[in-house]
Design an enzyme around this catalytic site. Structure first.
Site, PDB file in Angstrom:
ATOM      1  N   LEU A 329       0.819  -1.085   0.152  1.00 46.31           N
ATOM      2  CA  LEU A 329      -0.007   0.188   0.237  1.00 46.31           C
ATOM      3  C   LEU A 329       0.864   1.285  -0.078  1.00 46.31           C
ATOM      4  O   LEU A 329       0.343   2.239  -0.146  1.00 46.31           O
ATOM      5  CB  LEU A 329      -0.841   0.123   1.454  1.00 46.31           C
ATOM      6  CG  LEU A 329      -1.649  -1.381   1.482  1.00 46.31           C
ATOM      7  CD1 LEU A 329      -2.481  -1.200   2.891  1.00 46.31           C
ATOM      8  CD2 LEU A 329      -2.559  -1.509   0.107  1.00 46.31           C
ATOM      9  N   ASP A 330       2.208   1.077   0.214  1.00 49.12           N
ATOM     10  CA  ASP A 330       3.023   2.234   0.442  1.00 49.12           C
ATOM     11  C   ASP A 330       3.927   2.486  -0.937  1.00 49.12           C
ATOM     12  O   ASP A 330       4.528   1.551  -1.120  1.00 49.12           O
ATOM     13  CB  ASP A 330       3.981   1.927   1.621  1.00 49.12           C
ATOM     14  CG  ASP A 330       5.039   3.046   2.090  1.00 49.12           C
ATOM     15  OD1 ASP A 330       5.086   3.738   1.340  1.00 49.12           O
ATOM     16  OD2 ASP A 330       5.334   2.893   3.100  1.00 49.12           O
ATOM     17  N   THR A 331       3.782   3.768  -1.430  1.00 50.63           N
ATOM     18  CA  THR A 331       4.284   3.832  -2.714  1.00 50.63           C
ATOM     19  C   THR A 331       5.677   4.564  -2.496  1.00 50.63           C
ATOM     20  O   THR A 331       6.135   5.125  -3.359  1.00 50.63           O
ATOM     21  CB  THR A 331       3.546   4.891  -3.551  1.00 50.63           C
ATOM     22  OG1 THR A 331       3.075   5.769  -2.936  1.00 50.63           O
ATOM     23  CG2 THR A 331       2.180   3.951  -3.988  1.00 50.63           C
TER      24      THR A 331
END
Ligand SMILES: [Zn+2]
Length: 406
Positions: A329-331
């Protein structure tokens, strides 16, 4: 096999077949899950009597597994989890589906390596590389290396085939009494600046590396990539002709040859089989549409983005980024990738998180254009090659789009 294992195998195959018939993917996860519910030792029962090789690492394991299975195929039938279902459910399903085969080559998620070693008693374990991956889920790289080291410590009988160019892998494999080293290069160094043994800086020069504070250093490889080929342990050079692009895949082929070598396969026998591998679960696949030759490359973490830039031709390039559950979920990892190699080509961006990518490219001074759909991307580039580099679900979306039209 015990009766319970036979029943579990049969139910597992049926469940997988039903799932496939219902159009819910290849069914390997559900099939394996049900099989293991009925017989928790099913994977061990299915692996028993086969000569098993496991392939693990952050990047390249699906491709290397496919190439290794092709190479070991010289000797006889090989069971393999070719759809990349790389946890015990996937392994169980793959072995149940193939029936009895003398050999199995299994891709293993790096977190599950210890568990799968215990269950399958492999003859060979190949360790490719360790680098940062899915920040919200994966373990720290040094913790992963420690897990591998511990897993191997209990199994001195295993022949380890390990990447001499990755200090984390060398440290994890270093105590194993039977290690064959390969050199496939390492483009990404940001997760191995510090020695996992002593905490001192690691220095690099001319392909070599060494710790400045303890004896950890690059071992002399038995197998190494040189130019467009591979040098074997006898010092003979073999031209490697592949349909898969890039120097990265010559490295994957070198690894496959090294693993197959542990089973007694000679490069001259294996190489024609490696040359026949064209695409792997859609990766590297080329599709022609509207005069454009579209090639799909999967990139899922910073190290694999660098490799994708190396594989891509100097041609218009579409980048697509999502951040759904399977992607992580973390870019923020976008800032770990140096996109500057794309500066002198037309760049298009798309995907759920195209705007995250837009900010990153602007900081990196890479000109780009945003497109809403894959069709719009196609219409914006001239006839000829279009390279597509996408992360996991973005890749699946584009694959589905191409399948739908073709
Ligand atoms: Zn050290």
């Amino acid at each position: 096999m015990p009766l319970i294992a036979k029943v579990a195998t049969s139910v597992s195959k049926t469940a997988a077949a039903l799932s496939r018939a219902a159009g819910r993917g290849d069914g390997s996860v559900i099939g394996g899950w049900i099989g293991l519910k009925i017989d928790p030792d099913l994977l061990a029962h299915l692996a028993s009597g086969r000569a098993v090789a496991l392939v693990s690492g952050t990047n390249g394991k699906t491709t290397t597994t496919r190439l290794t299975a092709a190479a070991v195929g010289v000797l006889g039938r090989v069971a393999t989890n070719s759809f990349g279902a790389n946890m015990p459910t996937g392994h169980t399903s793959a072995l149940a589906k193939e029936g009895h085969t003398p050999f199995a080559v299994l891709e293993v998620d790096e977190h599950y390596l210890a568990q799968v070693i215990d269950a399958t008693r492999p003859r060979v374990v190949a360790l490719l590389n360790l680098s940062r991956d899915q920040l919200d889920r994966a373990k720290e790289v040094a913790m992963m290396a420690q897990l591998w080291k511990t897993a191997l410590a209990g199994h001195p009988e295993i022949k380890v085939v390990a990447n001499a160019d990755d200090p984390m892998v060398v440290w994890a494999a270093g105590n194993s009494p039977q290690t064959t080293w390969f050199s496939a290069g390492q483009r990404w160094h940001d997760d191995s600046f510090v020695c996992p043994e002593s905490g001192h800086p690691i220095e690099r020069a001319d392909g070599d590396w060494w710790c400045t504070g303890c004896p950890l250093r690059r071992p002399r490889p038995h197998w190494a990539v040189e130019d467009e080929g591979v040098i074997d342990p006898r010092g003979d050079w073999h031209l490697v002709k592949l349909q898969l692009p890039g120097k990265v895949n010559i490295g994957n082929a070198a690894t496959a040859l090294a693993v197959a070598g542990e089973f007694g396969v000679r490069p001259i026998e294996a190489l024609p089989r490696l040359a026949r591998v064209a695409s792997i679960a859609g990766r590297y696949a080329q599709v022609d549409r509207d005069g454009r030759n579209i090639r799909l490359l999967l990139a899922k973490n910073p190290a694999s983005w660098l490799e994708a830039f190396d594989m891509a031709d100097q041609a218009p390039t579409l980048l697509s980024i999502n951040a759904r559950d399977p992607d992580g979920l973390d870019t923020s990892w976008l800032y770990d990738v140096d996109f500057s190699p794309l500066r002198d080509r037309p760049v298009l961006i798309t995907g759920d998180r195209a705007y995250d990518l837009a900010v990153r490219l602007q900081v990196n001074q890479v000109p780009f254009r945003h497109v809403k759909t894959f069709d719009e991307a196609l219409r914006s580039v001239p006839p000829g090659r279009l390279e597509v580099i996408a992360n996991y679900t973005a890749f699946q979306d584009i694959r589905a789009e191409l399948d739908r039209v073709n």
